[in-house]
Scaffold this active site. Structure first.
Site, PDB file in Angstrom:
ATOM      1  N   CYS A  73       0.850  -1.188   0.000  1.00  0.00           N
ATOM      2  CA  CYS A  73       0.000   0.000   0.000  1.00  0.00           C
ATOM      3  C   CYS A  73       0.893   1.248   0.000  1.00  0.00           C
ATOM      4  CB  CYS A  73      -0.903   0.011   1.230  1.00  0.00           C
ATOM      5  SG  CYS A  73      -2.251  -1.191   1.177  1.00  0.00           S
ATOM      6  N   HIS A 169      -1.178  -7.723  -6.877  1.00  0.00           N
ATOM      7  CA  HIS A 169       0.168  -7.547  -7.423  1.00  0.00           C
ATOM      8  C   HIS A 169       0.586  -8.789  -8.195  1.00  0.00           C
ATOM      9  CE1 HIS A 169       1.143 -10.097  -3.980  1.00  0.00           C
ATOM     10  NE2 HIS A 169       2.357 -10.269  -4.481  1.00  0.00           N
TER      11      HIS A 169
END
Length: 353
Positions: A73, A169
């Site tokens: 993040c 991801h």
């Protein structure tokens, strides 16, 4: 696309890929990190002829952190992460715990979005196109490293796959050798070319699938199908209709259409088992031609290889996973419980409304 390269506190490279050309990326990594030390080495198996990466330092990698401690993040206030800025579109950085490092290749992390609770399927077409641009740019850059022979872009999604970070991801592995799976394709390609007087095996397979019953999704420039001998319960191969060896060779028309086709395919994967099921775990893997020499594959050049993406799930039915047991793990002979024709039919049934 705007590309901005910077360095993290321990010296690793981090690259921002932004949709807006006027975006400024000047945030500094404020973490007190020591320079990364890795112990990766590649060992050759003399009997099988393949390679194994030995990377003992990975035992200490981050494992299922709470959402408010996610290292992927953006950094916010005093909560510092791998990404120094407070927002981002797409970010790529050197893995802190790489399987391959130094003269043994390189490993990178690709963050698809700053939204922790999203998935690739939630991206807009513009965002997905930016990820494609990042994959392409990294393939180009990594291919020029002297130790790199093949570049592999992929995404692992879901805890069942073994994912330890919940943030959306993927990864990029730059191998110092041609991978065993690619070598098998190249040998088959060479044998078919010799046996047929020059016919390309990828072209023959694609022509056969386009005329068959396993096509899931087709556009002007891409086609997705369940292969004749699918290894996994639900497995789809996505090919550009014009054969190219790698992401770099895609033309603008194919690059423009890709997000439409791929996002629809991912959304269908999440519908396979019904609305009451958790998100479908999957692996999405780009297969690109090696950049190294191909002398051992008689008569084959890079241009003979066909770029394609393989997408598959290890979930075979509701609440049940496909495990690689004796036949698969011991002898590499897969046993698939779901007929490929039925898998293709199911993936057509769950089309977006």
């Amino acid at each position: 696309m705007k590309k901005t390269s910077t360095r993290l506190a321990d010296g690793r490279e981090l690259i921002y890929y932004d949709l807006r050309d006027d975006t400024v990326r000047d945030a500094v990594d404020r973490r007190p990190l020591d320079r990364t030390i890795t112990t990766s080495e590649v060992r050759r198996d003399a009997l099988l002829g393949d390679s194994v990466a030995i990377a003992s330092h990975r035992q200490g990698r981050t494992y299922h952190p709470p959402a408010d401690e996610c290292p992927l993040c953006p950094s916010m206030g005093d909560r510092l992460s791998e990404i120094p800025d407070s927002s981002y579109d797409v970010v790529v950085f050197e893995n802190r715990f790489p399987s391959l490092a130094g003269g043994s290749g390189r490993c990178e992390v690709v963050c698809f979005t700053s939204d922790h609770d999203a998935s690739f399927a939630d991206l807009t077409e513009e965002q997905a196109g930016l990820v494609l641009d990042a994959w392409t740019d990294r393939t180009s850059e990594l291919s020029h490293l002297p130790s790199v022979e093949q570049v592999f872009c992929f995404e692992n999604r879901g805890e069942e796959i073994g994912v330890t970070l919940g943030h959306p991801h993927g990864q990029i592995y730059a191998y110092p050798f041609t991978t065993p799976r690619t070598a098998l394709m190249l040998r088959s390609l060479a044998a078919h070319k010799e046996a047929t007087g020059g016919e390309n095996l990828f072209d023959a397979v694609l022509e056969q699938e386009l005329a068959g019953e396993r096509v899931v999704l087709e556009g002007e420039h891409w086609v997705a199908f369940v292969p004749h001998a699918a290894h996994w319960p639900y497995e789809v191969h996505l090919y550009p209709k014009r054969r190219v060896p790698d992401l770099l060779a895609l033309d603008e028309a194919a690059r423009t259409e890709f997000p439409q086709i791929y996002l629809e395919l991912l959304r269908r994967f999440d519908r396979i088992f019904g609305s009451g099921e958790p998100p479908t775990p999957y692996i999405a893997a780009w297969h690109q031609a090696p950049f190294g020499a191909l002398e051992e594959f008689d008569g084959v050049t890079r241009d003979d290889f066909a770029l394609h993406l393989e997408l598959f799930t290890i979930r075979r039915t509701s609440g049940k996973l496909k495990f690689l047991a004796g036949s698969e793990s011991g002898m590499n002979v897969f046993i698939n419980d779901v007929p490929p024709e039925r898998a293709a039919e199911r993936l057509r049934e769950v089309a977006s409304s």
